[in-house]
Design an enzyme around this catalytic site. Structure first.
Site, PDB file in Angstrom:
ATOM      1  N   ASP A  62       1.025 -14.342   8.432  1.00  0.00           N
ATOM      2  CA  ASP A  62       0.121 -13.408   7.917  1.00  0.00           C
ATOM      3  C   ASP A  62      -1.304 -13.962   7.341  1.00  0.00           C
ATOM      4  O   ASP A  62      -1.161 -14.944   6.526  1.00  0.00           O
ATOM      5  CB  ASP A  62       0.830 -12.843   6.756  1.00  0.00           C
ATOM      6  CG  ASP A  62      -0.032 -11.561   6.217  1.00  0.00           C
ATOM      7  OD1 ASP A  62       0.359 -10.433   6.493  1.00  0.00           O
ATOM      8  OD2 ASP A  62      -0.904 -11.651   5.288  1.00  0.00           O
ATOM      9  N   TYR A  67      -9.600 -13.849   4.407  1.00  0.00           N
ATOM     10  CA  TYR A  67      -8.949 -15.373   3.728  1.00  0.00           C
ATOM     11  C   TYR A  67      -9.892 -16.392   4.267  1.00  0.00           C
ATOM     12  O   TYR A  67      -9.659 -17.444   3.886  1.00  0.00           O
ATOM     13  CB  TYR A  67      -7.496 -15.441   4.189  1.00  0.00           C
ATOM     14  CG  TYR A  67      -6.624 -14.210   3.701  1.00  0.00           C
ATOM     15  CD1 TYR A  67      -6.778 -13.462   3.018  1.00  0.00           C
ATOM     16  CD2 TYR A  67      -5.387 -14.024   4.504  1.00  0.00           C
ATOM     17  CE1 TYR A  67      -6.007 -12.328   2.531  1.00  0.00           C
ATOM     18  CE2 TYR A  67      -4.403 -13.108   4.101  1.00  0.00           C
ATOM     19  CZ  TYR A  67      -4.818 -12.290   3.246  1.00  0.00           C
ATOM     20  OH  TYR A  67      -3.880 -11.156   2.759  1.00  0.00           O
ATOM     21  N   LYS A  95      -6.134  -8.498   9.443  1.00  0.00           N
ATOM     22  CA  LYS A  95      -6.723  -7.485   8.787  1.00  0.00           C
ATOM     23  C   LYS A  95      -7.969  -7.172   8.640  1.00  0.00           C
ATOM     24  O   LYS A  95      -8.728  -8.143   8.746  1.00  0.00           O
ATOM     25  CB  LYS A  95      -6.152  -7.635   7.226  1.00  0.00           C
ATOM     26  CG  LYS A  95      -4.749  -7.891   6.947  1.00  0.00           C
ATOM     27  CD  LYS A  95      -4.402  -7.978   5.491  1.00  0.00           C
ATOM     28  CE  LYS A  95      -3.130  -8.512   5.492  1.00  0.00           C
ATOM     29  NZ  LYS A  95      -3.058 -10.207   5.621  1.00  0.00           N
ATOM     30  N   HIS A 128      -7.205  -3.567   5.497  1.00  0.00           N
ATOM     31  CA  HIS A 128      -6.850  -4.250   4.259  1.00  0.00           C
ATOM     32  C   HIS A 128      -6.962  -3.627   3.303  1.00  0.00           C
ATOM     33  O   HIS A 128      -5.863  -3.643   2.249  1.00  0.00           O
ATOM     34  CB  HIS A 128      -7.887  -5.617   4.303  1.00  0.00           C
ATOM     35  CG  HIS A 128      -7.231  -6.621   3.517  1.00  0.00           C
ATOM     36  ND1 HIS A 128      -7.806  -7.996   3.828  1.00  0.00           N
ATOM     37  CD2 HIS A 128      -6.279  -6.854   2.683  1.00  0.00           C
ATOM     38  CE1 HIS A 128      -7.023  -8.839   3.088  1.00  0.00           C
ATOM     39  NE2 HIS A 128      -6.125  -8.152   2.224  1.00  0.00           N
TER      40      HIS A 128
END
Length: 335
Positions: A62, A67, A95, A128
């Site tokens: 994931d 990120y 996302k 997200h």
């Protein structure tokens, strides 16, 4: 009787080939999602961590554009493919970032993620968060470094573009993250391709019982981030005893000869949710993955259920992004 029946349905999906396979849940899109994945938000030593996880047997990774680690993940995946790993054996989630929450940005940012991941498609693509941030300087700033310029998002128009990515073959399944019931239903009722996954914070202190029931009703598989209660964040926020240090969880762990983390993750999966614990430590990765050789009794499941603190157990309110986010009309948490 209802809870027993649901437990049995989950349990029989466990692969008999224990060691190389994990329990999976069927998505409304028709695809299977592995019940345990590796979370990568703020993951350290990313490439090495992904490599170790794949060697252990993880097949669900994931990540997210937000990120800032998708290029490192892509490098690790390519090395795994070169050693004989098969793309079809993996389940990769990414996302759409908050600063891309507008229809014209969906394809652009999915393609950015695919380029970094060095993949032709992702298995799951999530919106997200329900709120929007103006594209530009906002994303480049460090989290919490100053006020963002927020935008109101047309969720239905955004979802139409998400559906187009499925048709184009860039993604297999689509879903939502951090949306509340009203926001989910707004998308669901107008969707041609229904949301098949919802990713939210969920753990024994914050089970989100009503949201779980809602997702079951609409055949949406729920994924729990922070399934161990994010002990480091909880400590910083002075949220009381860490779940990993709970006397109740410790008692159950001794009974099954397992770690407290294994008990908590087994509880998440056994009660119907996907778990995506984060760890860069190889030994902890192994422990987190090794939860399919046992099951919790109904009595122990109920003991853990009773640890739920409701909204008081929530760790992430997203205000680290901006202290005034709660004023946004699409802030998903009741204030």
């Amino acid at each position: 009787m209802h809870s027993t029946f649901f437990f049995l349905i989950i349990y029989v999906t466990i692969s008999s080939n224990y060691g190389n396979a994990v329990e999976k849940f069927k998505l409304s899109s028709g695809y299977d999602i592995p019940a345990v994945g590796l979370g990568t938000f703020r993951l350290t030593e990313v490439e090495e961590s992904i490599t170790n996880a794949l060697e252990i047997g993880y097949r669900h990774i994931d990540t997210a554009f937000y990120y800032r680690n998708e290029a490192a993940i892509g490098s690790a995946l390519q090395k795994w493919f070169q050693k004989g790993g098969k793309r079809e054996d993996l389940f990769i989630t990414s996302k759409l970032p908050f600063h891309a929450n507008r229809p014209e940005s969906v394809e652009k940012y999915l393609k950015k993620s695919l380029t970094d991941l060095k993949l032709e498609y992702v298995d799951m693509y999530l919106i997200h968060a329900p709120w929007g941030i103006k594209e530009g300087d906002g994303f480049d700033k460090k989290e919490g470094s100053g006020p963002e310029v927020f935008e109101v998002v047309d969720h239905v128009a955004l979802w139409r573009k998400m559906e187009e990515q499925v048709t184009a073959g860039r993604v297999k399944s689509i879903g939502l993250s951090n949306f509340n019931q009203t926001q989910i239903l707004n998308v669901y009722e107008k969707a041609k391709i229904k949301p098949s996954n919802l990713q939210v914070e969920s753990h024994a202190y914050f089970r989100q019982t009503e949201l779980r029931e809602f997702c079951k009703k609409y055949n949406i598989v729920m994924t729990a981030y922070a399934p161990l209660g994010s002990p480091s964040s909880a400590q910083k926020l002075q949220k009381g005893t860490s779940l990993l240090e709970s006397s109740k969880i410790k008692e159950i762990a001794v009974k099954y000869n397992k770690t407290t983390a294994q008990i908590l993750l087994r509880h998440v999966v056994q009660t119907g949710l996907v778990a995506i614990p984060k760890s860069s430590n190889k030994n902890r990765q192994k422990e987190n993955f090794d939860i399919f050789s046992f099951s919790l009794s109904e009595v122990d499941v109920e003991v853990i259920n009773k640890l739920d603190k409701g909204e008081r157990g929530r760790i992430y309110n997203h205000l680290g992004l901006d202290k005034d986010l709660y004023k946004h009309p699409q802030y998903p948490i009741s204030v």
